[in-house]
Write a protein that holds these residues in place. Sequence first.
Motif, PDB file in Angstrom:
ATOM      1  N   TYR A 199     -41.649 -22.830  -6.910  1.00 58.05           N
ATOM      2  CA  TYR A 199     -42.241 -24.189  -7.267  1.00 58.05           C
ATOM      3  C   TYR A 199     -43.880 -23.872  -7.928  1.00 58.05           C
ATOM      4  O   TYR A 199     -44.574 -23.248  -7.213  1.00 58.05           O
ATOM      5  CB  TYR A 199     -42.030 -25.439  -6.576  1.00 58.05           C
TER       6      TYR A 199
ATOM      7  N   SER B 241     -41.440 -21.679  -0.803  1.00 55.34           N
ATOM      8  CA  SER B 241     -41.279 -22.489  -1.756  1.00 55.34           C
ATOM      9  C   SER B 241     -42.316 -22.497  -2.925  1.00 55.34           C
ATOM     10  O   SER B 241     -42.195 -22.597  -4.006  1.00 55.34           O
ATOM     11  CB  SER B 241     -41.547 -24.131  -1.182  1.00 55.34           C
TER      12      SER B 241
ATOM     13  N   GLU C 122     -33.903 -29.471  -2.932  1.00 56.73           N
ATOM     14  CA  GLU C 122     -34.339 -29.557  -1.593  1.00 56.73           C
ATOM     15  C   GLU C 122     -34.837 -30.837  -0.751  1.00 56.73           C
ATOM     16  O   GLU C 122     -34.702 -30.673   0.399  1.00 56.73           O
ATOM     17  CB  GLU C 122     -34.945 -28.187  -1.222  1.00 56.73           C
TER      18      GLU C 122
ATOM     19  N   TRP D 128     -34.322 -29.629   2.715  1.00 55.90           N
ATOM     20  CA  TRP D 128     -35.698 -29.551   3.492  1.00 55.90           C
ATOM     21  C   TRP D 128     -35.553 -30.870   4.456  1.00 55.90           C
ATOM     22  O   TRP D 128     -35.746 -30.940   5.819  1.00 55.90           O
ATOM     23  CB  TRP D 128     -36.899 -29.562   2.918  1.00 55.90           C
TER      24      TRP D 128
ATOM     25  N   TYR E 237     -42.615 -25.505   3.624  1.00 60.38           N
ATOM     26  CA  TYR E 237     -41.251 -25.019   3.334  1.00 60.38           C
ATOM     27  C   TYR E 237     -40.574 -23.796   2.694  1.00 60.38           C
ATOM     28  O   TYR E 237     -41.221 -23.129   1.829  1.00 60.38           O
ATOM     29  CB  TYR E 237     -41.005 -25.994   2.071  1.00 60.38           C
TER      30      TYR E 237
END
Length: 289
Positions: free
Chosen positions: A239, A235, A264, A208, A227
Amino acid sequence: SNFYNQNYTQGADISSNININNCQTLSNVDITYSLTASPAINSSTCFTISAQNITLDCKGYTITGNNVSATYGVYSNQRNTTVKNCIIKNFARQIYLDTANYSTINNNTLSIPASSYGIYMINSNGSLIQANSLNNILGYEGIIIQTSGNSIIYKNIINSSLASIKIQNGNNYNISNNTVNSSGNVGIFLFGGLNSIILHNNITGNDWVSSNSDTHKFNDTTSGNIYYFANGTASWDVYNIFNNGSSNWATSGSDIPFNASLTEWTSLGNDSHPFTNVTNSVPYVSYAN
């Protein structure tokens, strides 16, 4: 200092106009050149801007090269150059600014061939790159800037096989509200510069952000960036990040902040408020007797 408040007029409204329909050197100071047709050229640069305060307004017409090295759709080494409303394709560098301070690149569509660049800027400070669309599936970086600073990169859409935005040795950038899709590469790459703001960008890629400075800011007090993984997975689906229910910017979770602990994120610094649509809801408890 606040680099939004520059002491110059950017992309000034220049009243005098000249209509043109072919590739040439633009040499009249304080003139807007307006395209009335779509020029094409082989093995050479189409437009060279050789005087200050010139606007090239393509009016939606297309500038076409034949994908030869060391050719440019538009080249300028002059202060306060504006390039707008152009469709440019098949040059080694679609737009190339060298020592062209306080310039504006606005509302252009750039199609970038193999081994080529979209916007290439060097030694050019105080510039605005805004609302451009860059398609760079086979080429090099979408936007590459070297030894320049105090500039704004805003609301561009960039598809790139390498870094979408790459800044080398540049300080004090505002990079915001861009949509960048870097297939298999880094979305935003910052090397050798200081004190930039990277905020509200929609970033897709295997990597990223990449930066070797901890002076860049990837969030303000309430929000950061959005993201996605290169395969399109969000993301927040991978996450552990949650919002507090009043916004879509993460405020908690075991993976907050995003930083170099993530595969990332090959960068110093962190994003403490990445976007998420997952709410950390607190169960309701009644204390009534």
